[in-house]
Scaffold this motif. Structure first.
Motif, mmCIF file in Angstrom:
data_model
loop_
_atom_site.group_PDB
_atom_site.id
_atom_site.type_symbol
_atom_site.label_atom_id
_atom_site.label_comp_id
_atom_site.label_asym_id
_atom_site.label_seq_id
_atom_site.Cartn_x
_atom_site.Cartn_y
_atom_site.Cartn_z
ATOM 1 N N VAL A 298 -4.656 9.285 2.997
ATOM 2 C CA VAL A 298 -4.256 8.107 2.519
ATOM 3 C C VAL A 298 -5.686 7.116 2.778
ATOM 4 O O VAL A 298 -5.928 6.112 1.106
ATOM 5 C CB VAL A 298 -2.732 7.576 3.578
ATOM 6 C CG1 VAL A 298 -3.549 5.458 3.347
ATOM 7 C CG2 VAL A 298 -1.657 8.475 3.267
ATOM 8 N N VAL A 299 -6.632 7.195 3.496
ATOM 9 C CA VAL A 299 -6.950 6.573 3.508
ATOM 10 C C VAL A 299 -8.555 6.941 2.922
ATOM 11 O O VAL A 299 -8.548 6.069 1.992
ATOM 12 C CB VAL A 299 -8.179 6.400 5.577
ATOM 13 C CG1 VAL A 299 -9.644 6.556 4.993
ATOM 14 C CG2 VAL A 299 -7.843 5.975 5.857
ATOM 15 N N GLU B 3 -1.019 6.180 -6.074
ATOM 16 C CA GLU B 3 -2.102 6.827 -4.969
ATOM 17 C C GLU B 3 -1.299 7.508 -3.855
ATOM 18 O O GLU B 3 -2.399 8.688 -2.884
ATOM 19 C CB GLU B 3 -2.976 6.039 -4.681
ATOM 20 C CG GLU B 3 -4.285 5.792 -6.333
ATOM 21 C CD GLU B 3 -3.386 4.444 -6.596
ATOM 22 O OE1 GLU B 3 -4.240 4.017 -7.763
ATOM 23 O OE2 GLU B 3 -2.824 3.748 -6.457
ATOM 24 N N ILE B 4 -0.469 6.934 -3.136
ATOM 25 C CA ILE B 4 0.123 7.642 -2.057
ATOM 26 C C ILE B 4 1.681 8.083 -2.264
ATOM 27 O O ILE B 4 1.942 7.520 -2.959
ATOM 28 C CB ILE B 4 0.104 5.984 -0.977
ATOM 29 C CG1 ILE B 4 -1.160 4.684 -0.921
ATOM 30 C CG2 ILE B 4 0.815 6.912 0.504
ATOM 31 C CD1 ILE B 4 -2.128 5.449 -0.385
ATOM 32 N N GLN B 5 1.490 9.379 -1.677
ATOM 33 C CA GLN B 5 2.642 10.382 -2.014
ATOM 34 C C GLN B 5 3.154 10.412 -0.922
ATOM 35 O O GLN B 5 2.626 10.647 0.555
ATOM 36 C CB GLN B 5 1.662 11.606 -2.927
ATOM 37 C CG GLN B 5 1.349 11.102 -4.295
ATOM 38 C CD GLN B 5 2.101 10.808 -5.288
ATOM 39 O OE1 GLN B 5 3.216 11.318 -5.194
ATOM 40 N NE2 GLN B 5 1.767 9.515 -5.656
ATOM 41 N N ALA C 118 -7.179 8.027 -0.143
ATOM 42 C CA ALA C 118 -6.395 7.454 -1.874
ATOM 43 C C ALA C 118 -6.718 5.829 -1.915
ATOM 44 O O ALA C 118 -7.325 5.616 -2.585
ATOM 45 C CB ALA C 118 -5.671 8.145 -1.602
ATOM 46 N N LEU C 119 -7.094 5.389 -0.771
ATOM 47 C CA LEU C 119 -6.863 3.729 -0.911
ATOM 48 C C LEU C 119 -8.363 3.754 -1.148
ATOM 49 O O LEU C 119 -8.567 2.534 -2.042
ATOM 50 C CB LEU C 119 -6.423 3.520 0.568
ATOM 51 C CG LEU C 119 -5.418 3.408 0.595
ATOM 52 C CD1 LEU C 119 -4.749 2.987 2.122
ATOM 53 C CD2 LEU C 119 -4.219 2.639 -0.431
ATOM 54 N N MET D 234 1.463 12.895 2.457
ATOM 55 C CA MET D 234 0.350 12.662 2.523
ATOM 56 C C MET D 234 -0.394 12.253 4.069
ATOM 57 O O MET D 234 0.469 11.579 5.145
ATOM 58 C CB MET D 234 -0.735 11.759 2.273
ATOM 59 C CG MET D 234 -0.312 11.733 1.135
ATOM 60 S SD MET D 234 -1.325 10.041 -0.222
ATOM 61 C CE MET D 234 -2.397 10.451 -0.555
ATOM 62 N N ASP D 235 -1.397 12.792 5.070
ATOM 63 C CA ASP D 235 -1.505 12.758 6.151
ATOM 64 C C ASP D 235 -2.347 11.167 6.601
ATOM 65 O O ASP D 235 -2.952 11.563 5.046
ATOM 66 C CB ASP D 235 -2.308 14.428 7.354
ATOM 67 C CG ASP D 235 -3.475 14.146 6.128
ATOM 68 O OD1 ASP D 235 -4.420 13.488 5.247
ATOM 69 O OD2 ASP D 235 -4.352 15.380 6.639
ATOM 70 N N SER D 236 -3.141 10.754 7.019
ATOM 71 C CA SER D 236 -3.702 9.220 7.218
ATOM 72 C C SER D 236 -5.227 9.990 6.729
ATOM 73 O O SER D 236 -5.836 8.598 6.016
ATOM 74 C CB SER D 236 -3.844 9.177 8.924
ATOM 75 O OG SER D 236 -4.494 10.280 9.539
ATOM 76 N N MET E 226 1.054 -1.476 -0.682
ATOM 77 C CA MET E 226 -0.119 0.395 0.210
ATOM 78 C C MET E 226 0.481 1.308 0.031
ATOM 79 O O MET E 226 1.196 1.994 -0.455
ATOM 80 C CB MET E 226 -0.680 -0.152 1.478
ATOM 81 C CG MET E 226 -2.151 -0.720 0.643
ATOM 82 S SD MET E 226 -3.575 -0.816 2.734
ATOM 83 C CE MET E 226 -2.680 -0.148 3.293
ATOM 84 N N LEU E 227 2.167 1.462 0.726
ATOM 85 C CA LEU E 227 3.029 2.704 0.782
ATOM 86 C C LEU E 227 3.675 2.712 -0.765
ATOM 87 O O LEU E 227 3.785 3.587 -0.955
ATOM 88 C CB LEU E 227 3.832 2.291 2.132
ATOM 89 C CG LEU E 227 4.922 3.683 1.949
ATOM 90 C CD1 LEU E 227 4.067 4.752 2.793
ATOM 91 C CD2 LEU E 227 6.226 3.158 2.849
#
Length: 152
Positions: free
Chosen positions: A146-147, A136-138, A149-150, A141-143, A131-132
């Motif tokens: 991230v959520v 989509e994960i840059q 984006a996922l 990013m804060d949590s 996932m990291l």
């Protein structure tokens, strides 16, 4: 030791299977990661940022957009027996990729805060590493981001 090098090669192979977009290799001439196997008493002379009392320690450098471009890993070669050094190698090498914090949730995880002899990534470890490194994960990013984006 030969076993330290074997562990390092195993971890690099496993990480290369998990991450997309880049690969990890060995380069003696122009490395962006240094790994030092040394007595803990010499850690602060190798890396001034070292925090006393850590048998394994890493430090990373970021560019202005928070991409990691360099890291140093320290592994105590004197006090830590081989069966504990191998999990330490796995943890420190993985954490320099961006998953830098430990947790008390899963004693089998390489990210476990307490004492661990884990020699393998758990299914959750593998999923976190994958996932990291999703596009989509840059960095930075804060949590919440991230959520989101996922979920997308």
């Amino acid at each position: 030791t030969d076993q330290d090098q074997g562990t390092l090669h195993t971890v690099v192979t496993e990480l290369n299977e998990l991450v997309r977009g880049f690969s990890i290799g060995f380069d003696q001439q122009n490395p962006n990661v240094e790994i030092h196997f040394a007595p803990e008493t010499s850690f602060d002379s190798i890396l001034p940022q070292y925090v006393l009392g850590n048998a394994g320690f890493f430090w990373v450098w970021y560019n202005p957009v928070l991409e990691i471009y360099r890291a140093v890993i320290l592994i105590d070669s004197e006090r830590i027996p081989q069966d504990l050094r191998s999990p330490l190698i796995r943890e420190e090498v993985t954490q320099i990729l961006g998953l830098m914090h430990d947790s008390w949730r899963d004693p089998e995880s390489i990210f476990y805060q307490g004492h661990s002899t884990t020699q393998h990534y758990t299914p959750t470890d593998r999923q976190l590493i994958r996932m990291l490194h999703l596009p989509e994960i840059q960095p930075g990013m804060d949590s919440v981001a991230v959520v989101a984006a996922l979920r997308n």
